[in-house]
Design an enzyme around this catalytic site. Structure first.
Site, short mmCIF file in Angstrom:
data_model
loop_
_atom_site.label_atom_id
_atom_site.label_comp_id
_atom_site.label_asym_id
_atom_site.label_seq_id
_atom_site.Cartn_x
_atom_site.Cartn_y
_atom_site.Cartn_z
N ASP A 245 -25.79 14.48 -16.91
CA ASP A 245 -26.92 14.50 -17.84
C ASP A 245 -28.26 14.60 -17.11
O ASP A 245 -28.40 14.14 -15.97
CB ASP A 245 -26.88 13.23 -18.70
N HIS B 245 -30.12 23.67 -16.09
CA HIS B 245 -28.67 23.91 -16.16
C HIS B 245 -28.21 24.73 -14.95
O HIS B 245 -27.18 24.45 -14.35
CB HIS B 245 -28.30 24.63 -17.46
N SER C 179 -20.65 19.03 -25.08
CA SER C 179 -20.04 18.19 -26.12
C SER C 179 -19.99 18.92 -27.46
O SER C 179 -20.71 19.92 -27.66
CB SER C 179 -20.83 16.88 -26.28
N ASN D 28 -23.31 19.15 -28.79
CA ASN D 28 -24.24 20.09 -28.12
C ASN D 28 -24.34 21.43 -28.86
O ASN D 28 -25.30 22.18 -28.66
CB ASN D 28 -23.85 20.32 -26.66
N ARG E 159 -25.42 5.29 -22.16
CA ARG E 159 -24.52 5.45 -23.30
C ARG E 159 -23.37 6.39 -22.94
O ARG E 159 -23.41 7.07 -21.91
CB ARG E 159 -25.27 5.92 -24.54
C1 IPE Z 1 -23.85 14.23 -23.06
O1 IPE Z 1 -25.17 14.56 -22.84
C2 IPE Z 1 -23.00 15.46 -23.07
C3 IPE Z 1 -22.89 16.15 -21.79
C4 IPE Z 1 -23.33 15.73 -20.64
C5 IPE Z 1 -22.19 17.39 -21.84
P1 IPE Z 1 -26.21 14.70 -24.04
O2 IPE Z 1 -27.52 14.97 -23.42
O3 IPE Z 1 -25.72 15.69 -25.02
O4 IPE Z 1 -26.14 13.26 -24.69
P2 IPE Z 1 -27.16 12.53 -25.66
O5 IPE Z 1 -27.41 13.44 -26.81
O6 IPE Z 1 -28.41 12.26 -24.89
O7 IPE Z 1 -26.46 11.27 -26.06
C1 IPE Z 2 -26.90 17.80 -19.52
O1 IPE Z 2 -28.26 17.88 -19.45
C2 IPE Z 2 -26.23 19.12 -19.78
C3 IPE Z 2 -25.67 19.27 -21.13
C4 IPE Z 2 -25.62 18.35 -22.04
C5 IPE Z 2 -25.14 20.57 -21.48
P1 IPE Z 2 -29.17 17.92 -20.77
O2 IPE Z 2 -29.28 19.32 -21.21
O3 IPE Z 2 -28.67 16.96 -21.77
O4 IPE Z 2 -30.58 17.43 -20.19
P2 IPE Z 2 -31.53 16.32 -20.79
O5 IPE Z 2 -30.69 15.11 -21.05
O6 IPE Z 2 -32.10 16.88 -22.05
O7 IPE Z 2 -32.56 16.09 -19.74
MG MG Z 3 -28.95 14.99 -22.12
#
Ligand code: IPE
Ligand code: IPE
Ligand code: MG
Length: 247
Positions: A21, A38, A66, A69, A195
Site C-alpha cells: 500500500d 504504481h 482488491s 479497487n 487495517r
Molecule cells: C489494499 O489497499 C488493497 C491492495 C493493496 C491491493 P487499499 O489502498 O485499496 O486499501 P484501503 O482502501 O486504504 O483500505
Molecule cells: C496500493 O497503493 C496499490 C493498490 C491498491 C492497487 P494505493 O494505490 O492504494 O496507494 P495509496 O494508498 O492511495 O497511497
Molecule cells: Mg491504498
C-alpha cells in the site's frame, strides 16, 4: 543495520503475505500522477520476491488488486491492468532466474482477457519451480472468497456428495482459493495504515502483523528482513500460556 544477518534461518516464516500500500501517496509526494507510484512499486515487488527467495521463504502472497479497487476511477483501473500485463511479461525473467513459481488467487474471471492470458501463461511457464511460490491476489477479497466457499459447500450438499455434518474447518479451508497454501505466519502492511482491507481474513487468524510506515515503492530487501527479525522476537502462543510453549 544489517537485518539479514540477524535472521535465524531455522525459524523462518514459511509464508509471508504483504498488503502493498501507498503507491498513490508516494507519487503525490513527488507531484506526479498515482500511476507513477504504481510503476515504481514494481521494483519493490522484484526486490521483495528476490529477498524472500534468497533466505528461503516458501510462499509469498502479494495483495495487488482488491475487489474494492474496481471502484477506483476508470483511468487508474485501466492503467493498473495494463501495468500488470507489462510487469508479468517483463518480470517473468525474475521468476525464472530465482526459480519462483507463480500462482494467483481472486476472481480472475473479472480481469481483462489480455491480463488473464499473460497471467495464466506465466503461471504455466513457472509451474515446475519449487524454491518459492509467489501468489498474486488479484481482484481478490476475503469476503468474496468466503462466500464462494459457502456456495461450493452448499452445492456439494445439494449434489449429495456430503452432508451438513461433514462441514468442519478442514472442509471449509479446502474450499478456499488458498487450499494448497499454508496460512501466512507473517502479514506485512506498508504505508502506515493499520487495517486489513478484506485480505485473507480466514487465513490470518493467528498471523503476526507487522506495519511499516514506508510507502510500497520505498520498500526494499532490508525492510522485509527487518519485519522477519521482528517476527522472530515474538512468542506465538495460539491460546496457550507462555510456560506451555517449547522454546
Ligand atoms: C489494499 O489497499 C488493497 C491492495 C493493496 C491491493 P487499499 O489502498 O485499496 O486499501 P484501503 O482502501 O486504504 O483500505
Ligand atoms: C496500493 O497503493 C496499490 C493498490 C491498491 C492497487 P494505493 O494505490 O492504494 O496507494 P495509496 O494508498 O492511495 O497511497
Ligand atoms: Mg491504498
Amino acid at each position: 543495520m544489517d537485518w539479514k544477518e540477524k535472521i535465524d534461518k531455522d525459524r523462518l516464516p514459511r509464508h509471508v503475505a504483504i498488503i502493498m500500500d501507498g503507491n498513490g501517496r508516494w507519487a503525490k509526494q513527488r507531484g506526479k500522477f498515482r500511476t507513477f507510484g504504481h510503476q515504481h512499486g514494481v521494483k519493490s515487488v522484484r526486490e521483495t520476491a528476490e529477498a524472500a527467495a534468497e533466505i528461503g521463504i516458501r510462499y509469498l502472497t502479494l495483495y495487488a488488486f482488491s475487489t474494492e479497487n474496481w471502484t477506483r476511477p476508470k483511468s487508474e483501473v485501466n492503467a493498473l491492468m495494463k501495468l500488470l500485463v507489462r510487469t508479468i511479461n517483463k518480470e517473468s525473467k525474475t521468476l525464472h532466474e530465482n526459480k519462483i513459481s507463480l500462482k494467483a488467487i481472486g476472481n480472475l474471471d473479472s480481469l481483462p482477457d489480455i491480463t488473464r492470458r499473460e497471467l495464466f501463461e506465466a503461471i504455466k511457464e513457472t509451474q515446475q519451480y519449487d524454491r518459492m511460490t509467489m501468489i498474486l491476489a488479484l481482484s481478490y477479497s476475503s469476503r468474496w472468497e468466503i462466500v464462494n466457499a459457502a456456495k461450493t459447500i452448499a452445492q456439494k450438499i445439494e449434489a449429495k456428495e456430503i452432508s451438513s455434518a461433514d462441514i468442519d474447518q478442514k472442509l471449509f479451508e479446502s474450499c478456499l482459493t488458498t487450499n494448497t497454501i499454508p496460512d501466512p505466519e507473517l502479514l506485512i502492511r506498508t504505508s502506515g495504515e493499520y487495517r486489513i482491507s478484506n485480505f485473507l481474513l480466514w487465513q490470518i487468524a493467528y498471523s503476526e502483523l507487522f506495519f511499516s510506515t514506508k510507502y510500497w515503492p520505498d520498500f526494499r530487501k532490508e525492510d522485509l528482513y527487518e519485519a522477519i527479525v521482528d517476527f522472530q522476537k515474538r512468542e506465538r502462543r495460539f491460546g496457550k500460556i507462555s510456560e506451555q510453549i517449547i522454546k
